[in-house]
Motif scaffolding. Sequence first.
Motif, PDB file in Angstrom:
ATOM      1  N   GLY A 168       0.800  -1.220   0.000  1.00  0.00           N
ATOM      2  CA  GLY A 168       0.000   0.000   0.000  1.00  0.00           C
ATOM      3  C   GLY A 168       0.828   1.263   0.000  1.00  0.00           C
ATOM      4  O   GLY A 168       0.442   2.271  -0.598  1.00  0.00           O
ATOM      5  N   ARG A 169       1.987   1.235   0.649  1.00  0.00           N
ATOM      6  CA  ARG A 169       2.805   2.438   0.739  1.00  0.00           C
ATOM      7  C   ARG A 169       3.743   2.595  -0.452  1.00  0.00           C
ATOM      8  O   ARG A 169       4.029   3.709  -0.890  1.00  0.00           O
ATOM      9  CB  ARG A 169       3.613   2.423   2.028  1.00  0.00           C
ATOM     10  N   HIS A 170       4.241   1.487  -0.966  1.00  0.00           N
ATOM     11  CA  HIS A 170       5.265   1.549  -2.021  1.00  0.00           C
ATOM     12  C   HIS A 170       4.752   1.017  -3.353  1.00  0.00           C
ATOM     13  O   HIS A 170       5.560   0.617  -4.194  1.00  0.00           O
ATOM     14  CB  HIS A 170       6.500   0.744  -1.596  1.00  0.00           C
ATOM     15  N   TRP A 171       3.438   1.009  -3.573  1.00  0.00           N
ATOM     16  CA  TRP A 171       2.912   0.401  -4.792  1.00  0.00           C
ATOM     17  C   TRP A 171       3.349   1.153  -6.046  1.00  0.00           C
ATOM     18  O   TRP A 171       3.548   0.542  -7.102  1.00  0.00           O
ATOM     19  CB  TRP A 171       1.387   0.317  -4.727  1.00  0.00           C
ATOM     20  N   LYS A 172       3.517   2.460  -5.942  1.00  0.00           N
ATOM     21  CA  LYS A 172       3.924   3.221  -7.123  1.00  0.00           C
ATOM     22  C   LYS A 172       5.323   2.821  -7.575  1.00  0.00           C
ATOM     23  O   LYS A 172       5.566   2.615  -8.769  1.00  0.00           O
ATOM     24  CB  LYS A 172       3.876   4.724  -6.823  1.00  0.00           C
ATOM     25  N   GLN A 173       6.254   2.744  -6.622  1.00  0.00           N
ATOM     26  CA  GLN A 173       7.619   2.366  -6.982  1.00  0.00           C
ATOM     27  C   GLN A 173       7.675   0.922  -7.493  1.00  0.00           C
ATOM     28  O   GLN A 173       8.345   0.621  -8.495  1.00  0.00           O
ATOM     29  CB  GLN A 173       8.536   2.528  -5.766  1.00  0.00           C
ATOM     30  N   LEU A 174       6.958   0.015  -6.800  1.00  0.00           N
ATOM     31  CA  LEU A 174       6.943  -1.379  -7.234  1.00  0.00           C
ATOM     32  C   LEU A 174       6.320  -1.512  -8.622  1.00  0.00           C
ATOM     33  O   LEU A 174       6.854  -2.209  -9.494  1.00  0.00           O
ATOM     34  CB  LEU A 174       6.161  -2.231  -6.228  1.00  0.00           C
ATOM     35  N   LEU A 175       5.185  -0.840  -8.827  1.00  0.00           N
ATOM     36  CA  LEU A 175       4.519  -0.928 -10.119  1.00  0.00           C
ATOM     37  C   LEU A 175       5.377  -0.334 -11.217  1.00  0.00           C
ATOM     38  O   LEU A 175       5.450  -0.877 -12.330  1.00  0.00           O
ATOM     39  CB  LEU A 175       3.162  -0.210 -10.054  1.00  0.00           C
ATOM     40  N   GLY A 176       6.059   0.768 -10.923  1.00  0.00           N
ATOM     41  CA  GLY A 176       6.906   1.385 -11.935  1.00  0.00           C
ATOM     42  C   GLY A 176       8.035   0.476 -12.377  1.00  0.00           C
ATOM     43  O   GLY A 176       8.284   0.310 -13.576  1.00  0.00           O
ATOM     44  N   VAL A 177       8.720  -0.141 -11.409  1.00  0.00           N
ATOM     45  CA  VAL A 177       9.826  -1.036 -11.759  1.00  0.00           C
ATOM     46  C   VAL A 177       9.305  -2.276 -12.478  1.00  0.00           C
ATOM     47  O   VAL A 177       9.883  -2.731 -13.469  1.00  0.00           O
ATOM     48  CB  VAL A 177      10.618  -1.426 -10.497  1.00  0.00           C
ATOM     49  N   ALA A 209      12.592   5.833  -3.477  1.00  0.00           N
ATOM     50  CA  ALA A 209      12.318   6.486  -4.759  1.00  0.00           C
ATOM     51  C   ALA A 209      12.520   5.484  -5.890  1.00  0.00           C
ATOM     52  O   ALA A 209      13.247   4.506  -5.757  1.00  0.00           O
ATOM     53  CB  ALA A 209      13.230   7.696  -4.950  1.00  0.00           C
ATOM     54  N   PHE A 210      11.872   5.778  -7.009  1.00  0.00           N
ATOM     55  CA  PHE A 210      11.960   4.877  -8.161  1.00  0.00           C
ATOM     56  C   PHE A 210      13.404   4.735  -8.631  1.00  0.00           C
ATOM     57  O   PHE A 210      13.853   3.628  -8.932  1.00  0.00           O
ATOM     58  CB  PHE A 210      11.074   5.412  -9.295  1.00  0.00           C
ATOM     59  N   ARG A 211      14.141   5.842  -8.668  1.00  0.00           N
ATOM     60  CA  ARG A 211      15.500   5.795  -9.200  1.00  0.00           C
ATOM     61  C   ARG A 211      16.404   4.926  -8.333  1.00  0.00           C
ATOM     62  O   ARG A 211      17.133   4.072  -8.848  1.00  0.00           O
ATOM     63  CB  ARG A 211      16.070   7.205  -9.303  1.00  0.00           C
ATOM     64  N   SER A 212      16.361   5.111  -7.012  1.00  0.00           N
ATOM     65  CA  SER A 212      17.215   4.299  -6.134  1.00  0.00           C
ATOM     66  C   SER A 212      16.785   2.841  -6.152  1.00  0.00           C
ATOM     67  O   SER A 212      17.623   1.929  -6.108  1.00  0.00           O
ATOM     68  CB  SER A 212      17.157   4.845  -4.706  1.00  0.00           C
ATOM     69  N   LEU A 213      15.468   2.602  -6.243  1.00  0.00           N
ATOM     70  CA  LEU A 213      14.979   1.227  -6.307  1.00  0.00           C
ATOM     71  C   LEU A 213      15.430   0.550  -7.595  1.00  0.00           C
ATOM     72  O   LEU A 213      15.819  -0.624  -7.595  1.00  0.00           O
ATOM     73  CB  LEU A 213      13.452   1.224  -6.206  1.00  0.00           C
ATOM     74  N   TRP A 214      15.405   1.283  -8.695  1.00  0.00           N
ATOM     75  CA  TRP A 214      15.837   0.729  -9.974  1.00  0.00           C
ATOM     76  C   TRP A 214      17.333   0.415  -9.949  1.00  0.00           C
ATOM     77  O   TRP A 214      17.766  -0.627 -10.452  1.00  0.00           O
ATOM     78  CB  TRP A 214      15.514   1.712 -11.086  1.00  0.00           C
ATOM     79  N   MET A 233      -6.160  -9.470 -21.106  1.00  0.00           N
ATOM     80  CA  MET A 233      -4.723  -9.287 -20.969  1.00  0.00           C
ATOM     81  C   MET A 233      -4.386  -8.327 -19.833  1.00  0.00           C
ATOM     82  O   MET A 233      -3.473  -8.582 -19.034  1.00  0.00           O
ATOM     83  CB  MET A 233      -4.145  -8.770 -22.286  1.00  0.00           C
ATOM     84  N   VAL A 234      -5.117  -7.220 -19.734  1.00  0.00           N
ATOM     85  CA  VAL A 234      -4.849  -6.247 -18.664  1.00  0.00           C
ATOM     86  C   VAL A 234      -5.137  -6.861 -17.300  1.00  0.00           C
ATOM     87  O   VAL A 234      -4.345  -6.731 -16.357  1.00  0.00           O
ATOM     88  CB  VAL A 234      -5.681  -4.973 -18.887  1.00  0.00           C
ATOM     89  N   GLY A 235      -6.273  -7.550 -17.180  1.00  0.00           N
ATOM     90  CA  GLY A 235      -6.602  -8.190 -15.911  1.00  0.00           C
ATOM     91  C   GLY A 235      -5.582  -9.240 -15.511  1.00  0.00           C
ATOM     92  O   GLY A 235      -5.172  -9.304 -14.353  1.00  0.00           O
ATOM     93  N   GLY A 236      -5.166 -10.052 -16.483  1.00  0.00           N
ATOM     94  CA  GLY A 236      -4.157 -11.056 -16.186  1.00  0.00           C
ATOM     95  C   GLY A 236      -2.822 -10.441 -15.792  1.00  0.00           C
ATOM     96  O   GLY A 236      -2.156 -10.923 -14.866  1.00  0.00           O
ATOM     97  N   GLY A 237      -2.436  -9.359 -16.471  1.00  0.00           N
ATOM     98  CA  GLY A 237      -1.171  -8.707 -16.135  1.00  0.00           C
ATOM     99  C   GLY A 237      -1.185  -8.092 -14.751  1.00  0.00           C
ATOM    100  O   GLY A 237      -0.231  -8.247 -13.974  1.00  0.00           O
ATOM    101  N   VAL A 238      -2.280  -7.390 -14.409  1.00  0.00           N
ATOM    102  CA  VAL A 238      -2.377  -6.772 -13.080  1.00  0.00           C
ATOM    103  C   VAL A 238      -2.398  -7.847 -11.998  1.00  0.00           C
ATOM    104  O   VAL A 238      -1.735  -7.727 -10.958  1.00  0.00           O
ATOM    105  CB  VAL A 238      -3.628  -5.880 -12.999  1.00  0.00           C
ATOM    106  N   GLY A 239      -3.171  -8.916 -12.236  1.00  0.00           N
ATOM    107  CA  GLY A 239      -3.224  -9.992 -11.251  1.00  0.00           C
ATOM    108  C   GLY A 239      -1.876 -10.663 -11.049  1.00  0.00           C
ATOM    109  O   GLY A 239      -1.483 -10.968  -9.919  1.00  0.00           O
ATOM    110  N   GLN A 240      -1.143 -10.900 -12.138  1.00  0.00           N
ATOM    111  CA  GLN A 240       0.155 -11.544 -12.023  1.00  0.00           C
ATOM    112  C   GLN A 240       1.164 -10.652 -11.305  1.00  0.00           C
ATOM    113  O   GLN A 240       1.966 -11.136 -10.499  1.00  0.00           O
ATOM    114  CB  GLN A 240       0.686 -11.909 -13.411  1.00  0.00           C
ATOM    115  N   MET A 241       1.132  -9.345 -11.581  1.00  0.00           N
ATOM    116  CA  MET A 241       2.055  -8.443 -10.886  1.00  0.00           C
ATOM    117  C   MET A 241       1.772  -8.412  -9.393  1.00  0.00           C
ATOM    118  O   MET A 241       2.695  -8.410  -8.568  1.00  0.00           O
ATOM    119  CB  MET A 241       1.973  -7.044 -11.496  1.00  0.00           C
ATOM    120  N   PHE A 242       0.472  -8.411  -9.021  1.00  0.00           N
ATOM    121  CA  PHE A 242       0.150  -8.445  -7.588  1.00  0.00           C
ATOM    122  C   PHE A 242       0.614  -9.760  -6.972  1.00  0.00           C
ATOM    123  O   PHE A 242       1.186  -9.775  -5.874  1.00  0.00           O
ATOM    124  CB  PHE A 242      -1.352  -8.282  -7.368  1.00  0.00           C
ATOM    125  N   GLN A 243       0.372 -10.863  -7.676  1.00  0.00           N
ATOM    126  CA  GLN A 243       0.746 -12.166  -7.128  1.00  0.00           C
ATOM    127  C   GLN A 243       2.255 -12.274  -6.931  1.00  0.00           C
ATOM    128  O   GLN A 243       2.718 -12.756  -5.885  1.00  0.00           O
ATOM    129  CB  GLN A 243       0.254 -13.278  -8.053  1.00  0.00           C
TER     130      GLN A 243
END
Length: 379
Positions: A21-30, A117-122, A287-297
Amino acid sequence: MVPLRPLGLGDIASASFATLGRHWKQLLGVMLAVLGLCLLAMALLAGIAVAAVYDHIEPVFDPPYGQDPAAEHLTPIIVAGVTLFVLLSAVGWLSMAMLTAVCPAVLQQAVLGRPTAFRSLWRTTLRRTPSVLGTLLLTGLIAGAPVLAAVAVWIPVMVVSVSGEDPSPGALLLLPLLLLPAVPVSVWLGTRLSLAPAVAVMEKAGPATALRRSAVLVKGDWWRIFGITLVGSMIAMSIAYMIQMPFQLIGTFGMIPLMAEGGEGAEGAVPATGVIVALAFCFLCVMVGGGVGQMFQIGYTQLFSNLLYVDQRIRRENLAQALLAELAAQSPGSGPVSTPAAPPANTPADPPATPPANTPADPPADSPADPLPDRPTDD
């Protein structure tokens, strides 16, 4: 987000959700960057392979009636197919290693309650990907060795049986009998080495060191770690399925007009524009649903496993006291803090003295900025 005490199943599950919940943006971006690069590389490799054997495709797949494809056309197709399979597998393993490395990199700061941050995480993900890739490959080879050995014994027996006039039914039953002891051994080995990716990232360890550390941390708690990992996988699969369901329903509703008009068109008629749009819309939703579900999993499962690593170190190596002392010794804004390395072998881990509550502890003038540096690596 992560209690600095021995963690139970509820603590690990809630901390995984809190970290997402807190870092979803950075995780999703990477993750999106990794998947985008992976798909681009796969498409490029496939295009190169097709272009290389383009002149041989039609003679192989559409030969003259009654004739077999010539060897001069068939051989390049086979070589290109095998080469493409190997390269696509390598890209897939590399992508999986990057997705596996990003979650411990996020959790390393989440344990300390610090943003990332996204840059340091990357950067961290790229630096630790080679070690994580080696860890995954070695884990797969070691954990899969019993099953591979069972299959290697069964294949010659099956070939000899099929070559005879009357195949023996015992050859078919041999594989289940061989897998009966092989699969539990593989599961045992896989669980014993399951904490190695977290070690490779958080302790900056090489593949061999990460595997040894994982075996040490799991020893004596195998059943507990196996059970919690199984529950975490079931939670991730259930939520991923629930994420995919709305997308599938939307795609199905988009196909209702197409199904209603399915019997009205003339046989052999060209599909209308609306039919093509409906099919494309349904495919896109799936495809979008499968991709989002797989990334969460992937993300939730990895965070769950990484929190088991943190829990084992809290229980066995006084990691909580070490982190509290390190946070107290670090001034605000001094940069990221790495997870303290494990204590030397056969040496009891004495917890550092915790400073009094509400009293900042300043490090001695001659002490380094990081009082608990990482161990030397074997990368």
